[in-house]
Every structure is written in C-alpha cells, then in structure tokens.
Design an enzyme around this catalytic site. Structure first.
Site, PDB file in Angstrom:
ATOM      1  N   LYS A 114       0.862  -1.183   0.000  1.00  0.00           N
ATOM      2  CA  LYS A 114       0.000   0.000   0.000  1.00  0.00           C
ATOM      3  C   LYS A 114       0.894   1.227   0.000  1.00  0.00           C
ATOM      4  O   LYS A 114       2.022   1.161   0.496  1.00  0.00           O
ATOM      5  CB  LYS A 114      -0.883   0.018   1.264  1.00  0.00           C
ATOM      6  CG  LYS A 114      -2.178   0.756   1.068  1.00  0.00           C
ATOM      7  CD  LYS A 114      -3.214  -0.137   0.392  1.00  0.00           C
ATOM      8  CE  LYS A 114      -4.469   0.605   0.052  1.00  0.00           C
ATOM      9  NZ  LYS A 114      -5.550  -0.355  -0.292  1.00  0.00           N
ATOM     10  N   ASP A 154      -7.014   4.114  -4.559  1.00  0.00           N
ATOM     11  CA  ASP A 154      -7.662   3.930  -3.260  1.00  0.00           C
ATOM     12  C   ASP A 154      -8.335   5.284  -2.998  1.00  0.00           C
ATOM     13  O   ASP A 154      -8.607   6.026  -3.960  1.00  0.00           O
ATOM     14  CB  ASP A 154      -6.628   3.557  -2.183  1.00  0.00           C
ATOM     15  CG  ASP A 154      -7.273   2.979  -0.915  1.00  0.00           C
ATOM     16  OD1 ASP A 154      -7.665   1.807  -0.922  1.00  0.00           O
ATOM     17  OD2 ASP A 154      -7.414   3.722   0.082  1.00  0.00           O
TER      18      ASP A 154
HETATM   19  N1  GLU Z   1      -7.235  -0.079  -3.052  1.00  0.00           N
HETATM   20  C1  GLU Z   1      -7.946  -1.271  -3.424  1.00  0.00           C
HETATM   21  C2  GLU Z   1      -7.966  -2.227  -2.247  1.00  0.00           C
HETATM   22  O1  GLU Z   1      -8.043  -1.794  -1.116  1.00  0.00           O
HETATM   23  C3  GLU Z   1      -7.465  -1.868  -4.737  1.00  0.00           C
HETATM   24  C4  GLU Z   1      -6.031  -2.274  -4.793  1.00  0.00           C
HETATM   25  C5  GLU Z   1      -5.562  -2.711  -6.178  1.00  0.00           C
HETATM   26  O2  GLU Z   1      -6.375  -2.830  -7.092  1.00  0.00           O
HETATM   27  O3  GLU Z   1      -4.359  -2.958  -6.287  1.00  0.00           O
HETATM   28  O4  GLU Z   1      -7.979  -3.428  -2.374  1.00  0.00           O
END
Ligand code: GLU
Length: 450
Positions: A114, A154
């Site tokens: 993240k 996100d």
């Molecule tokens: N931010 C999204 C999550 O919490 C998607 C992450 C992504 O597609 O890499 O899963």
C-alpha cells in the site's frame, strides 16, 4: 512480539488477525506458524520520500510520500495508493497488511502493498492534482514496475490520477508497461475494473444471503456509507438486484432516504459527478426533498430498520454503539466495502450476534472487498498478454473469484474453529485463516521462514 504503540491502526489490524488465529485450532495443530506470524507481520521494505510541487499561485508545497512493500511471496507487490491528509505509516502498514491476505484470497499471483501521500485533493484545481501526481510518481517510479510492484487507486486516487501517474512513469522510465491498474480503457485498462470492488462486494453478500437461506437482495433494505467509487457501484448493483438503497455519506455528513424514497441510478450518477468534482454531498439536488441530509453524521443510527449494512467509506467507520443499534434494528448481514470498516468492538458485537439467535452475519473487508484487487489482477493478466477481455469475461471471473473466497472462508472456519450446531461459520476467522495459510506456506516454500 511487540509492535510500536505509535502505530494504532496497524496494531488494530494485526490484533484482529491474531485474535482469530488464536481462537482457532491452527496454532495448536501447527505451532510453527507462530514463527511465520512474526515474520509476515514485518514489511519486506518501506519507501518514504519527499514530494515537492508547485500550487497554482506559484507557491512551493511539500508532502510525505510512502510505499509499504509488505509481502511478495505470492507475486509482485500489489495494492492501492491513498491520497488523504490522514495518511501516515500506521495507516499504510494496516492497509498493506490487510492487502497481503486479501490478495492471497483472490487466488491470483499478487503480493501485498500500500502507498500514498498526506496530500489533500479537496479544494485543489485539476492542474494542481496533475502536478502533484507527476511529482509523486517521479519519486516513486524507481521502486515499482510490472514485475516488481503494481500500485492502483484507493481513497483520493481514481482514473484521472492513475492517468497522470502512468504518464509520468512512462516518460520518466521510458517504458509503457502494466505498472499501474485502474488505467483508462484505451491504454491498458480492464473493463469492469471501476465497478469491481462494489460489484464484488454485492456478489459476496449474495452468497451470504443464499447460504443463510434468506432469499436474495430483492426487497431488502440496504444502508451504505461512503459515496466514492466503492459506494457508487455497490449502490448501483444493489438497485439492479431489486434492493432498496436508503443511505450514502461522505466526510461532511450523510443522506438518508425518507419514507418510501430510495436512491435511483440517476441519483447515484449525480453523486458520482459531485464527487469527481471533489465537492461535498450538500450539492446533491434532492438533499432536502426526498432525502434528509444530516451534517457530520454517519448513517448507521439514522437509517432505521435495514436488512443489510455495507460500510464503504473508510476505516473505523462503525463503532460499538452503531453496531448495537444496527443489530437492534434487525440487520442480518454486514459486509465491508471499506478496509477495516468496523472497529474491533463493533466486530465483537456482530460476532456475538452471529452466535446468538439473531444470526447476524459479518464479513471482513479483506474477503468481501477483494473484487477490486481481483480485477486488478485480471488487468495485469491482460497487460501481460496484450489482449483485452470482454466485460462479460471479466465479470464472470470476478463472480467466480468472489464465490471461491466465500467458500474458502467457510471451509477454513469449519476446519479450524469450533462452532455450535446450526451456527453460521465465522467469515472473519475463516477468511483470515485461509489468507494467512496461503501466504505463509508460500513463504515457507521460498525459505522466508523455517
Ligand atoms: N485499493 C484497493 C484495495 O483496497 C485496490 C487495490 C488494487 O487494485 O491494487 O484493495
């Protein structure tokens, strides 16, 4: 093992996982997995950097940028970027930690990560957003790549921001590659990626409803929080399936449908346009007629009787008291579209109600919101093959993945957690155990622990 108390959100996510593992027979059967837990809970690498950019007035602005590359045993690091003033290392470590197990549950080859920045998109012009995205990616681009680390969106990062960052990466690295997901459809994006988290959440809850023998979405009253990408497509899919959506919200307040009123697709589309312009929900044209706007409030204690609650805004958006009110008002299913949407005390309320006569059933975000990253995985597969799939093919795979996650959660809960006759299995324990096992077994095979 102790963790820094200066990381409350990470500690919360860590303790939530550990509590479910401790309450199962996993460590009794496999004491060696305690070693694995110690190893998996420390990120492989954290990158922190300075982002300097220029605002519209020509002033220098500085933000903190981060990427937590938590685990790469199952595939390239994968997970979103969050742009929000609350972003710090504790938040990103909690999100990265959850992402490891969520991505494992999808069954696709993705590690967990993240990242983001403490940049506040609110009140910024389009040019400021572009300059920030470019400045951010100029720093991050040395540390990511299609085979290394593939970020996505996100909170505060959608298609527009992904576009600016993809352009910056391409220019800086002289490479057109699948380094980000959530891209535009004409330049490497996947159909259904924008819809995927919300649709996936609803597909997951459809399995919960069917398994509990309580019909379908048709005729059910659904409370949703949030009004961003996840909440919008969750609402649209619920409406399509014949449910009544009675709430949406943002950080300034919530909208509650009055009497027989319900959100229509036209309402949701209007709200999507408001959010794209980074404006508050007070701009919604029906805000005073059919819908009551309550400033500064979350929807849970204001929605009255609902069958389903889908927190889809941000972490810790359901408290113990709100959970108690939802249970008192007859909620049957609670599933997170957000990451760690429920405080631990709220999860405890729902889990106690699952065991009691009420049979309330709670699903954690790392299982129920995995559809977004799952379709990101499908976008990566399409980029590698340089072919685009049809919407039907992507949607079919998404439905299959959500079904697998549901069944895997049930199977692991039944295998490792003691339950009373006729009790619904714990989806939080089952999901955590299933994701944990997949990751730590891969880490063991690869010599990450022994
Ligand atoms: N931010 C999204 C999550 O919490 C998607 C992450 C992504 O597609 O890499 O899963």
């Amino acid at each position: 093992m102790s963790h820094l108390p200066a990381e409350p959100e990470f500690e919360q996510a860590y303790k939530e996982l550990v509590a479910t593992l401790e309450n199962s027979s996993l460590f009794e059967e496999h004491p060696e997995y305690r070693t694995a837990l110690n190893v998996v809970s420390i990120p492989e690498r954290i990158i922190q950097f300075r982002v300097v950019w220029e605002d519209d007035k020509g002033n220098l602005q500085i933000n903190r940028g981060y990427r937590v590359q938590f685990n790469s045993a199952l595939g390239p690091y994968k997970g979103g970027l969050r742009f929000h003033p609350t972003v710090n290392l504790s938040i990103l470590k909690f999100l990265g930690f959850e992402q490891i197990f969520k991505n494992a549950l999808t069954g696709l080859n993705m590690g967990g990560a993240k990242g983001g920045a403490d940049f506040d998109p609110k009140g910024k012009s389009d040019s400021e957003i572009r300059r920030f995205c470019e400045a951010f990616m100029r720093r991050l681009c040395q540390h990511i790549g299609a085979e290394t680390d593939v970020p996505a969106g996100d909170i505060g990062v959608g298609g527009r921001e992904i576009g600016y960052m993809f352009g910056a990466y391409r220019k800086e690295r002289n490479k057109w590659e699948g380094v980000l997901t959530g891209k535009g459809l004409d330049w490497g994006g996947s159909l259904i990626r924008p819809e995927a988290t919300g649709y996936g959440l609803v597909y997951y809850v459809e399995h919960m409803i069917a398994h509990a023998g309580k019909g379908s979405f048709k005729g059910k009253r659904v409370a949703i929080s949030g009004s961003g990408n996840v909440a919008q497509y969750t609402a649209l899919k619920c409406i399509e399936l014949g449910a009544t959506v009675v709430s949406l919200s943002d950080s300034t307040g919530c909208l509650i449908a009055e009497g027989d009123a319900a959100f229509t697709p036209a309402h949701v589309n209007e709200i999507a346009a408001i959010k794209l312009a980074r404006k508050p929900l007070t701009q919604f044209s029906n805000a005073t007629a059919q819908f009551k706007y309550i400033p500064g409030a979350r929807p849970w204690v204001h929605v009255g009787k609902v069958d389903i609650a889908l927190p889809s805004a941000t972490q810790n958006e359901v408290s113990k008291e709100e959970a108690e009110t939802l249970v008192k008002n007859g909620v049957q299913f609670v599933a997170e579209g957000s990451n760690m949407g429920c405080e631990q005390a709220a999860i405890d309320v729902f889990e106690a109600a699952r065991r009691g006569k009420g049979g309330v059933w709670y699903a954690p975000g790392k299982a129920s919101n995995a559809g977004g990253v799952a379709v990101s995985g499908l976008e990566m597969a399409q980029n590698s093959s340089r072919f685009n799939w049809t919407a039907e093919r992507v949607d079919e795979r998404l439905q299959q993945i959500m079904k697998n996650i549901f069944e895997l959660s049930i199977a692991n809960a039944e295998r490792y957690v003691k339950a009373e006759e006729g009790e619904l299995p714990s989806l939080v324990a089952g999901g955590n155990i299933a994701g944990f096992l997949k990751v730590v077994q891969a880490m063991h095979d690869q010599g990450d622990w022994w």
